[in-house]
Design a protein around this motif. Sequence first.
Motif, short mmCIF file in Angstrom:
data_model
loop_
_atom_site.label_atom_id
_atom_site.label_comp_id
_atom_site.label_asym_id
_atom_site.label_seq_id
_atom_site.Cartn_x
_atom_site.Cartn_y
_atom_site.Cartn_z
N SER A 65 0.84 -1.19 0.00
CA SER A 65 0.00 0.00 0.00
C SER A 65 0.88 1.24 0.00
O SER A 65 1.90 1.29 0.69
N THR A 85 -4.00 4.72 -0.71
CA THR A 85 -4.52 4.60 -2.06
C THR A 85 -5.01 3.17 -2.31
O THR A 85 -4.66 2.25 -1.58
N LYS A 86 -5.84 3.01 -3.33
CA LYS A 86 -6.43 1.71 -3.61
C LYS A 86 -5.36 0.63 -3.72
O LYS A 86 -4.41 0.74 -4.48
N ASN A 88 -4.84 -3.50 -4.27
CA ASN A 88 -5.52 -4.68 -4.79
C ASN A 88 -4.98 -5.96 -4.17
O ASN A 88 -3.78 -6.09 -3.89
N SER A 105 -10.12 -5.27 -2.93
CA SER A 105 -9.30 -4.06 -2.77
C SER A 105 -9.66 -3.38 -1.46
O SER A 105 -10.71 -3.65 -0.85
N ARG A 106 -8.77 -2.45 -1.04
CA ARG A 106 -8.96 -1.68 0.19
C ARG A 106 -8.58 -0.22 -0.05
O ARG A 106 -7.66 0.06 -0.82
N ARG A 107 -9.28 0.67 0.64
CA ARG A 107 -8.94 2.09 0.69
C ARG A 107 -9.13 2.57 2.12
O ARG A 107 -10.02 2.07 2.83
#
Length: 262
Positions: A65, A85-86, A88, A105-107
Amino acid sequence: MLALLAIGSAAQSQGLYEPLKVTLSVKTWTNTWDSWVTSPKGTGVALGTQRYQIVQAVNGGTSTSVIPVLSLRHGKFRETVSVMTKTNYTLQDAGTPGGFLVRASRREIDFNSGYAATPNLTLTAGYKRLTQTYGPDTFEWHGPLLGINANAEIGSSWYLYGTAGIGYMKAKLPQSQKDAEGHTRFNAGYRLGEFGLAFSPDFGSEVPGNLLLTIGYRMQTVTTRDYSLGSTDPQGNPPSPNVTTKLVDTTQGPVLSLLLTF
């Protein structure tokens, strides 16, 4: 995210109580994501003529990340915003071992205010929003945070640092993950811990401002509470509430940061 920024002004020689300062930083977090999924209707653990829903662990593997951070410092006070930021991931579908993979995905976004109680101890309060996607589904957590950051000089230009934080969040799950009582909104808890080493090299006038490099280990846990699991009969009737459980989501791994204060 304020923890690392506080270190940049840890020593009194770096002007903790000077007028407005701006810190720009970027953090890279190589993390492993361990999450969960609940078994769907009609599957799970068989007991007699009933099948009981269960929670299955899923692993998203390791990704990196990128987290840019902006901080303003005026005297003893800090204001910080950071954005993960995004990022994956690929999760193995828990229901089909060796089968298809699920894209995820995570933000994250954090807002924090801090007060330097001493040159080596900062208290923080803020707000966090965390968003996860699994295929077409979106999961959200948000809520207030409280934290504490500490550091100690261990040699010329070298520091130990540590931060801890807790949060009281609200969770919103997609309809596909509603519990046995039909709920999609829950209370959740957030825990954060990070520790490591920081180094402030002296480049003289070649580099404007104060430069800080850090290396550490970061771990955060989100625990969604009171999720009701159910059971089904052979005729496929809707699940009846059986037991409540916690859904635990953990992200952890080494973290590197570069900070420049003007």
